[in-house]
Design a protein around this motif. Structure first.
Motif, mmCIF file in Angstrom:
data_model
loop_
_atom_site.group_PDB
_atom_site.id
_atom_site.type_symbol
_atom_site.label_atom_id
_atom_site.label_comp_id
_atom_site.label_asym_id
_atom_site.label_seq_id
_atom_site.Cartn_x
_atom_site.Cartn_y
_atom_site.Cartn_z
ATOM 1 N N GLY A 113 46.140 38.438 37.495
ATOM 2 C CA GLY A 113 44.939 38.071 38.240
ATOM 3 C C GLY A 113 43.702 38.588 37.528
ATOM 4 O O GLY A 113 42.690 38.901 38.155
ATOM 5 N N GLY A 147 41.497 37.146 35.896
ATOM 6 C CA GLY A 147 40.291 36.324 36.061
ATOM 7 C C GLY A 147 39.785 36.282 37.495
ATOM 8 O O GLY A 147 38.911 35.472 37.822
ATOM 9 N N ASP A 199 46.377 35.155 34.109
ATOM 10 C CA ASP A 199 45.795 34.455 35.264
ATOM 11 C C ASP A 199 46.200 32.993 35.194
ATOM 12 O O ASP A 199 46.294 32.427 34.100
ATOM 13 N N SER A 249 44.304 30.775 36.099
ATOM 14 C CA SER A 249 43.056 30.090 35.746
ATOM 15 C C SER A 249 42.706 30.481 34.309
ATOM 16 O O SER A 249 42.723 31.665 33.962
ATOM 17 N N VAL A 292 52.894 32.777 35.637
ATOM 18 C CA VAL A 292 53.920 32.125 36.437
ATOM 19 C C VAL A 292 53.261 31.622 37.722
ATOM 20 O O VAL A 292 52.571 32.380 38.392
ATOM 21 N N ILE A 350 51.303 30.691 47.129
ATOM 22 C CA ILE A 350 49.909 30.966 47.495
ATOM 23 C C ILE A 350 49.325 29.718 48.167
ATOM 24 O O ILE A 350 49.966 28.654 48.183
ATOM 25 N N ARG A 394 42.539 25.704 40.541
ATOM 26 C CA ARG A 394 42.252 26.612 39.416
ATOM 27 C C ARG A 394 43.487 26.884 38.550
ATOM 28 O O ARG A 394 43.376 27.558 37.525
ATOM 29 N N TRP A 440 49.438 44.052 39.977
ATOM 30 C CA TRP A 440 49.232 42.731 40.605
ATOM 31 C C TRP A 440 47.935 42.796 41.411
ATOM 32 O O TRP A 440 47.855 43.508 42.413
ATOM 33 N N ASN A 453 46.373 36.588 43.762
ATOM 34 C CA ASN A 453 46.291 36.181 45.163
ATOM 35 C C ASN A 453 47.444 36.725 46.000
ATOM 36 O O ASN A 453 48.551 36.939 45.517
ATOM 37 N N ASN A 498 37.227 34.189 46.919
ATOM 38 C CA ASN A 498 38.454 33.396 46.749
ATOM 39 C C ASN A 498 39.640 34.015 47.491
ATOM 40 O O ASN A 498 40.532 33.304 47.943
ATOM 41 N N ASP A 535 33.574 43.668 48.323
ATOM 42 C CA ASP A 535 34.993 44.002 48.409
ATOM 43 C C ASP A 535 35.528 44.516 47.068
ATOM 44 O O ASP A 535 36.273 45.493 47.002
ATOM 45 N N SER A 536 35.134 43.839 45.994
ATOM 46 C CA SER A 536 35.707 44.164 44.686
ATOM 47 C C SER A 536 35.159 45.484 44.139
ATOM 48 O O SER A 536 35.771 46.083 43.257
ATOM 49 N N LYS A 586 47.508 50.243 51.392
ATOM 50 C CA LYS A 586 47.490 50.005 52.842
ATOM 51 C C LYS A 586 48.862 50.117 53.493
ATOM 52 O O LYS A 586 48.982 50.600 54.603
#
Ligand code: NAD
Length: 532
Positions: A84, A86, A161, A163, A198, A204, A211, A249, A252, A361, A442-443, A488
């Motif tokens: 992930g 990207g 990614d 994408s 993959v 997802i 994308r 990871w 998504n 996203n 968030d990021s 979490k």
């Protein structure tokens, strides 16, 4: 080779300052701690309390267990491969590490800002080391200085990614960082291109299909996929001269995989299911298997059940490290701190209503029911252990009401909003309501956690221990529950309890690191100056 060039084999990477020298910033002055060129060796006596119940009374027996710890001092050159790369997190953490490495300052409407690691426990928090020998003043040192630890500035970053967008364009798509900062890192980010990944569309949301233009052939599990990812890791390691690679990871959120007897319940069945292209093997589990077989730690930052029982067993069999699930960044971090505080203060929490909206996203993917369900599960169990620990307030199996809602609102982008109402019963039938509104990118909360997870996971690869008198040192269990503070829904070794209370998770992290260098936990009894 020119800095930031693309390598001939198609990999790009960031490099600049050579790895910092791994020097110890702390020396422990004790006959139980020995420093050699290669290692720190220590003896540690763990004090616990064994409890039994006899005739309606508790009997508490102090217990001592002696351990030997050994810490390799050389960190080496470490690569971080993100699944992930990207995405919002992938591009944000990459840009931020480049900015820190180069010590960048950029202009904002509030004036100049300089790169930092705020939000990282390892890089931006301190731990109480002890008290000054003469004055008794408390001495706090950066967490990072307790043992020779990986510095995030030294990480070589790469990854996959679905994408194909280069990481500079992905950073623009993410819309998280200031334009003035993006311009300073754009050139080297543009040279970074994610490796094809993959992609099994069923896992997802359908809205991600557009994308997916950078995928490895085949839309269901196969050993060819496992082998492809293993050779990606090997090539990355080789082409950058790395001593170690850690994979995370941050792709998504997938739907949960059904755990089916004979399919993913044991290591052997899981490997058979991969060979047979079974529909319940997810891309994240394929990454986990590739990393386990490659002996590379794999951490899952999303909520899905990547680590089905067969994957955990496979990790145990190979002595490979795994950790997860789901970065604990905003709402849940606050929840695991606040609920811990409320219940320990003797307030009977009776309901938690949690509502979020976000427009990135991740939010788009979570607008699909099956993917939302994964998030709902990981967000829902976070107070269970704190409730179960207080039998004065709660009957057995009694739980506060707890609801989690997530809505997709494109306009707010990465600027997630989380609204929480905590409702509690207080003294003599009264009530207390606490409402919380949490808003931020968030990021920018998740990226420092990615850094903490890689630094702590790397540290765990260099620690071994044994019971005093045993001949062989061993590594920690494959499931790294010491990473719980950042996650979490912490994964723990099968049959061991999950601890969500934030304060306990932090003590575990701090005290395990102290134990490795022969230091007892700081008990804070020194608050009572007259007594001690
Ligand atoms: P994002 O959608 O911006 O990024 C995810 C990236 O993964 C995308 O670029 C996508 O193309 C890629 N991807 C999807 N499937 C892939 C696959 N099979 N292989 C390789 N790449 C794949 O999302 P984000 O905001 O960066 O969040 C990433 C993950 O972290 C999400 O699952 C999210 O729920 C989780 N998470 C985020 C936060 C946070 O940002 N605060 C907190 C907790 C958990």
């Amino acid at each position: 080779m020119a800095p930031h060039a693309e390598l001939s084999n198609g990999y790009s990477h960031i490099y600049g300052i050579p790895p910092q020298e791994n020097k110890d910033l702390l020396e422990v002055n004790s006959p139980n701690v020995v420093y050699t060129d290669r290692e720190i060796k220590s003896k540690y006596v763990y004090h616990t309390t064994a409890v039994s119940k006899s005739g309606g009374r508790y009997v508490a027996t102090p217990k001592e267990t002696a351990y030997d710890f050994k810490v390799e001092r050389k960190v080496g050159k470490v690569g971080l491969m993100l699944v992930g790369l990207g995405g919002n997190n992938g591009s944000t953490v990459t840009a931020s590490i480049i900015a820190n490495r180069r010590g960048l300052t950029w202009d904002t409407r509030e004036g100049p800002k300089t790169a930092n690691y705020y939000g990282s426990v390892v890089m931006a928090s301190t731990m109480k080391l002890g008290n000054e020998a003469k004055t008794g003043d408390e001495i706090n040192i950066p967490f990072h200085d307790v043992m020779p630890m990986l510095h995030p500035n030294d990480l070589v970053i790469g990854g996959w990614d679905i994408s194909s967008m280069n990481v500079a364009a992905a950073m623009d798509r993410a819309a998280v960082l200031e334009p003035s900062l993006k311009n300073l890192v754009r050139k080297e980010m543009a040279e970074m291109k994610p490796l094809p990944s993959v992609y099994y569309p069923d896992f997802i949301a359908a809205n991600q299909g557009e994308r997916a233009d950078n995928v490895i052939e085949g839309s269901k599990a196969s050993m060819a996929h496992v082998e492809h990812l293993r050779s990606d890791i090997k090539n990355f390691k080789q082409s950058h001269g790395l001593d170690k690679v850690i994979v995370q990871w941050t792709a998504n959120t997938e739907r949960f995989a059904d755990v089916v007897e004979g399919v993913n319940d044991t290591a052997d069945n899981l490997m058979k299911a991969v060979e047979q292209g079974h529909a319940e093997v997810s891309p994240s589990t394929i990454f986990a298997i590739a990393c386990i077989l490659e002996g590379v730690p794999f951490i899952n930052g999303s909520p899905q059940n990547t680590f089905v029982p067969g994957a955990i067993e496979l990790a145990e069999k190979h002595g490979a490290f795994i950790g997860g699930d789901d970065f604990k960044s905003g709402q849940t971090k606050m929840k695991s701190a606040l609920v811990d505080f409320m219940i320990n203060a003797g307030l009977k929490l009776t309901s938690i209503a949690s509502y979020n909206h976000l427009g990135n996203n991740d939010g788009l993917n979570l607008s699909s029911q099956k993917q939302f369900r994964s998030k709902e599960i990981s967000k829902s169990n976070v107070v269970d252990d704190m409730v179960a620990a207080n039998s004065v307030l709660y009957e057995k199996d009694e739980h506060p009401n707890h609801t989690v809602v997530i809505k997709y609102m494109p306009a707010v982008g990465d600027n997630k909003r989380a609204l929480d109402e905590y409702y509690a019963e207080i003294f003599m039938g009264g009530h207390q309501s606490i409402s919380m509104f949490n808003s931020c990118e968030d990021s920018l909360l998740a990226s420092p956690l990615i850094i903490d997870l890689v630094v702590v996971a790397e540290m765990m690869t260099r620690i071994s221990w044994k019971l005093e008198g045993d001949s062989e040192y061993k590594k920690f269990h494959s499931v790294l529950s010491v990473l719980s503070y950042m996650l979490k829904a912490p994964l723990t070794p099968p049959g061991t309890p999950v601890v969500n209370a934030l304060a306990k998770q932090r003590s575990a992290l701090t005290n395990i690191f102290r134990a490795c260098i022969g230091l007892q936990p700081e008990s804070d009894m020194t608050l009572e100056h007259k007594l001690f």
